[in-house]
Design a protein around this motif. Structure first.
Motif, short mmCIF file in Angstrom:
data_model
loop_
_atom_site.label_atom_id
_atom_site.label_comp_id
_atom_site.label_asym_id
_atom_site.label_seq_id
_atom_site.Cartn_x
_atom_site.Cartn_y
_atom_site.Cartn_z
N ARG A 183 0.86 -1.35 0.03
CA ARG A 183 -0.04 -0.14 -0.11
C ARG A 183 0.99 1.25 -0.03
O ARG A 183 1.92 1.27 0.82
CB ARG A 183 -1.01 0.14 1.01
CG ARG A 183 -1.99 -1.15 1.29
CD ARG A 183 -3.03 -0.91 2.49
NE ARG A 183 -3.87 -2.13 2.51
CZ ARG A 183 -4.55 -2.19 3.45
NH1 ARG A 183 -4.85 -1.26 4.38
NH2 ARG A 183 -5.39 -3.51 3.50
N LEU A 184 0.46 2.16 -0.69
CA LEU A 184 1.06 3.65 -0.93
C LEU A 184 0.36 4.39 0.12
O LEU A 184 -0.83 4.72 -0.02
CB LEU A 184 0.93 4.27 -2.16
CG LEU A 184 1.82 5.50 -2.40
CD1 LEU A 184 3.09 5.55 -2.19
CD2 LEU A 184 1.37 6.05 -3.93
N ILE A 185 1.27 5.08 0.96
CA ILE A 185 0.70 5.81 2.25
C ILE A 185 1.17 7.43 1.73
O ILE A 185 2.34 7.83 1.89
CB ILE A 185 1.14 5.63 3.52
CG1 ILE A 185 0.31 4.13 3.74
CG2 ILE A 185 0.48 6.48 4.43
CD1 ILE A 185 1.01 3.52 5.03
N LEU A 186 -0.17 8.20 1.73
CA LEU A 186 0.36 9.62 1.39
C LEU A 186 0.15 10.50 2.68
O LEU A 186 -1.11 10.31 3.34
CB LEU A 186 -0.23 10.30 0.33
CG LEU A 186 -0.29 9.65 -1.20
CD1 LEU A 186 -1.03 10.34 -2.30
CD2 LEU A 186 1.41 9.45 -1.51
N THR A 187 0.85 11.19 3.27
CA THR A 187 0.50 12.31 4.33
C THR A 187 0.64 13.61 3.87
O THR A 187 1.66 14.16 3.58
CB THR A 187 1.61 11.90 5.68
OG1 THR A 187 2.86 11.89 5.32
CG2 THR A 187 1.09 10.56 6.15
N LEU A 188 -0.42 14.21 3.49
CA LEU A 188 -0.56 15.54 2.89
C LEU A 188 -0.24 16.74 3.89
O LEU A 188 -0.61 16.63 5.18
CB LEU A 188 -1.79 15.79 2.25
CG LEU A 188 -2.04 15.26 0.78
CD1 LEU A 188 -2.02 13.56 0.90
CD2 LEU A 188 -3.38 15.61 0.14
N PRO A 189 0.47 17.74 3.51
CA PRO A 189 0.93 18.84 4.30
C PRO A 189 -0.35 19.55 4.75
O PRO A 189 -1.45 19.84 4.25
CB PRO A 189 1.68 19.60 3.48
CG PRO A 189 1.30 19.19 2.15
CD PRO A 189 0.84 17.78 2.03
N GLY A 190 0.01 20.46 5.92
CA GLY A 190 -0.89 21.29 6.56
C GLY A 190 -0.59 22.75 6.31
O GLY A 190 0.55 22.93 5.79
#
Length: 539
Positions: A503-510
């Motif tokens: 699985r590819l996990i993206l944590t998007l910026p705030g």
């Protein structure tokens, strides 16, 4: 002009806006690509016979609308008036004559009333594929990035150019989606034309000249008044962005004069060898949008209002010339408003929001069955958004596409387009910058291929190394991240592989915070914790 004439013109102006809104809705309802149908990555507008934009649809992005405002003039320069006929539709994806990269298809159609040219309709949409290396930053020149369509006729006198359609089918990975979107774009302009002719016949207008004069005169007067009220002088700002394999500095100097605002991008990085360069038309589109958000957000966007903003730059990454690779021109282009607004914030303290994620976290997936397995191939494009910066007096909006303005794409729609499963898509706690007003939250998105499939993906991400900065003492937003579920760290840009079962996990910026953190009320902090925006360890 009498008061009654003024009222009549105002009614027709409103009618014209309704015409372009229906034009855009036609594209939304008939488009094949999810980027158009679900995200609204498009623009639509009506122009006078001189190629000046009279009105734009509310639906759409500034990058499309404001570049399209200049693109119509390029079409008129290429196709002489003597070669324009009723039923024509013209097309291009030339990055320097259209909207900045090959994936955007721009169509322009002349509108005739009783044999006389009365205007033009134009529209733009992002298609899922244009061949070449695919949607990504890895090309070394525009020639690698896909098929190039010069300004030409898609249809003449209502007859579609079948040779062009055949060439398209031979050069793209998703021919049905792409060709379908071409016909949707043409239909979009046709609906606008029919509604305009109906309106003009109904009210007895033989030409749009009186209405154009009404629109431009009032817009110009209102804009001039707003700019005269601004402080005069020059203010500068710099920003460092992730780049492809090294940091990229950007610089802007905003000069406010008596009746215009000029932005100069001298000092920005040289043209990159990777596809993150930006044609000047796209840079200008987002610089103008940023300025208008501050100076005159309530004044209509048209030829007259855009004319008050000018842009200059030596040849550099924000003014890249052919044949520079420009596929991901939106990544740095979407950072231009934060760059420009950072300068404006010094001129107008207390009126400009903090930096946000800005760049869309677009991801293109190329899915296929594992070797020897059964299944289907598909090209899938997702648009995702991080958090907006906090505003003076308000928290930042979470998972919101600013400045592009595209819609959030439902995961159900994405999963219908190919063998892909979105396992998680939720707000990311603790990602908004602290401050008197909190920055908007990013997202956590978890993506995998369906059983028996694997995929390559094109990363188009920023704010990983250099997160959004706060303003007026506010804290920075959390940086983004890209990894596999086994902990393997992935790059923020470029084509990469995800094996079957991973699985590819993206944590998007705030977004950045606004104002000093000690100024945030206890009630607001309690509310943050109750809603899960901030975890117990962070407040």
């Amino acid at each position: 002009m009498s008061e009654i004439d003024d009222i009549r013109m105002q009614v027709m102006w409103n009618r014209l806006i309704s015409v372009v809104e229906e034009q855009a809705m036609t594209l939304l309802r008939t488009a094949f690509s999810t980027s158009v149908r679900e995200a609204g990555d498009l623009s639509a507008g009506v122009f006078d016979p001189m190629g000046r934009m009279l009105a734009q649809a509310v639906t759409g992005t500034p990058g499309h609308v404001n570049t399209m405002a200049e693109a119509v003039g390029n079409f008129m320069a290429e196709i002489p008036r003597a070669e324009m006929y009723e039923g024509d539709t013209y097309v291009t994806n030339d990055p320097w004559k259209g909207t900045g990269h090959l994936h955007d298809i721009t169509m322009v159609s002349p509108s005739f009333l009783d044999g006389e040219l009365v205007g033009f309709f134009a529209c733009t949409a992002h298609v899922v594929d244009v061949g070449g290396r695919g949607f990504g930053a890895d090309g070394k020149s525009v020639y690698e990035e896909g098929i190039q369509i010069p300004i030409m006729k898609f249809a003449e006198r209502g007859t579609v150019n079948r040779d062009l359609v055949r060439i398209l089918r031979q050069n793209v990975r998703e021919p049905n989606q792409v060709v379908g979107d071409f016909y949707s774009l043409a239909a979009c302009n046709d609906v606008g034309h029919r509604r305009l002719v109906e309106m003009m016949r109904e009210v007895g207008l033989a030409s749009l000249d009186p209405l154009a004069d009404f629109i431009f005169t009032r817009t110009s007067s209102a804009m001039a008044e707003r700019i005269r009220a601004l402080p005069k002088g020059s203010w500068s700002n710099t920003m460092v962005t992730d780049g492809y394999d090294e940091a990229i500095p950007l610089a802007a100097c905003v000069t406010i004069r008596d009746e215009s605002v000029h932005v100069d991008f001298t000092g920005s990085a040289p043209v990159s060898r990777w596809g993150i360069n930006v044609p000047i038309s796209y840079t200008k589109a987002y610089a103008s949008y940023a300025l208008k958000c501050v100076v005159a957000p309530d004044i209509p966007n048209n030829w007259a209002s855009l004319g008050f903003f000018t842009v200059s730059s030596p040849v550099n990454i924000l003014n890249a010339e052919r044949p520079a690779p420009v596929s991901l021109r939106h990544v740095l282009g979407h950072l231009v408003p934060d760059l420009v607004l950072g300068a404006v914030a010094d001129a107008l303290p207390g009126q400009v929001l903090a930096e946000g994620a800005a760049s869309l976290w677009n991801i293109h997936l190329s899915l296929r069955p594992v070797a020897g397995g059964a299944g289907r191939r598909a090209e899938v494009l997702m648009f995702n958004s991080g958090g907006m910066g906090a505003r003076p007096g308000l928290d930042g909006l979470s998972a919101t596409a600013f400045p592009s303005g595209v819609h959030t794409m439902p995961i159900e729609a994405t999963e219908q387009t190919g063998p892909v499963v979105i396992w998680r898509k939720e707000l990311r706690p603790d990602s908004g910058g602290d401050g008197t007003y909190r920055g908007g939250l990013g997202q956590i998105i978890e993506i995998a291929a369906a059983e028996g499939h694997e995929f390559d993906f094109s990363a188009m991400f920023d704010r990983i190394t250099y997160p959004a900065r706060g303003r007026a003492g506010g804290g920075q937003g959390a940086p983004g991240g890209v990894r596999l579920d086994d902990g393997t760290k992935m790059r923020g840009k470029g084509w990469q592989h995800v094996p079957a079962g991973r699985r590819l996990i993206l944590t998007l910026p705030g977004g950045g915070g606004y104002g000093p953190p000690e100024g945030r009320s206890d009630a607001a902090r309690h509310d943050d914790a109750i809603k899960g925006y901030v975890t117990e360890s962070e407040h």
